[in-house]
Design an enzyme around this catalytic site. Sequence first.
Site, PDB file in Angstrom:
ATOM      1  N   TYR A 154      -4.748  -8.658  -2.317  1.00 60.00           N
ATOM      2  CA  TYR A 154      -5.259  -9.919  -2.834  1.00 60.00           C
ATOM      3  C   TYR A 154      -4.155 -10.722  -3.510  1.00 60.00           C
ATOM      4  CZ  TYR A 154      -9.702  -7.403  -2.250  1.00 60.00           C
ATOM      5  OH  TYR A 154     -10.754  -6.662  -1.745  1.00 60.00           O
TER       6      TYR A 154
ATOM      7  N   HIS B  58      -8.182   1.170   1.871  1.00 55.99           N
ATOM      8  CA  HIS B  58      -8.510  -0.222   2.157  1.00 55.99           C
ATOM      9  C   HIS B  58      -8.375  -0.530   3.649  1.00 55.99           C
ATOM     10  CE1 HIS B  58      -8.039  -4.669   0.654  1.00 55.99           C
ATOM     11  NE2 HIS B  58      -9.188  -4.441   1.249  1.00 55.99           N
TER      12      HIS B  58
END
Length: 324
Positions: A54, A139
């Site tokens: 992010y 992830h």
Amino acid sequence: MTTLGRSGVPVSPLALGCAALGNLYTPVTDAEAHATVRAAWRRGVRTFDTAPHYGLGLSERRLGAALRALPRDAYTLSTKVGRLLEPAGTADGDDLAAGFAVPATHRRVWDFSADGVRRSLTASLERLGLDRVDIVYLHDPDDHAGQALREAYPALERLRAEGTVGAIGVGMNRTALLTRFVRDTDVDVVLCAGRYTLLDQSALADLLPAATARGTSVVVGGAFNSGLLADPRPGAAYDYARAPDALLERALRLKAVAERHGTTLRAAALAFCAAHPAVASVLVGARSAAEAEDCADRFAEPVPAAYWEELRRTGLLPPDAPVP
């Protein structure tokens, strides 16, 4: 608060997803990021989720800065492994191709090796400025399932056994591999993004029954399917792209029914995700204090039983989907 699987790690029913703090799509200032976290905190949110992906680490840095002033034992923090950030050698260009309005100072390198897991977690702790995280997720291992199962997952097991992290899991937006992890490993939690919403109940077919059978907790992300269920209108996003006309029309029907029953689509979207017994927490993103406040308001908003009855009667919701 409830605990994840058999881990003892607590999570709040509503959690803050912090991709927006990494300048998802458009910039957010440091002050806005800080205010977002503090607004969520004031409204009882005690679980915060971030990732190196992010904003090339920006979300982790901002979230850590906001959390450092709060009692460490009072909140639960998760981050993710699987993408290492390596210096790009130049800051030319931006990261908008990956969805983040930040300079392209680093490049993401997929790495689900055991060494990669530890290196990623160490780097995340440095960016966060904190001594530990409570939950670590693999992830998006979609295209790296073999290495993730063979190397990354055992590395997470060792970190949990050492007490370095309290709970381990996998986060992605496809249910088949999440279900495999639930059935074949000892993960405490899976983060399922976008596959259990008012528009997509595909997790009902495999993941949620498997999680229920195994006692594995589910955190539901993407309750608004990237925005379509928050504000259905032409041009709204669905799964990070422009929503197809058919889904927009369905979302508008869901909204019209909600308004007819005196509630809001956002409240219904959040309530639906939270209603399944396997779901421990609903993860929502916010990019401002106002959005964080609105999410908390909508999460607390009662949704009339007649709303769910009409959705089932009109085929907008399958009969086997649990509702509040």
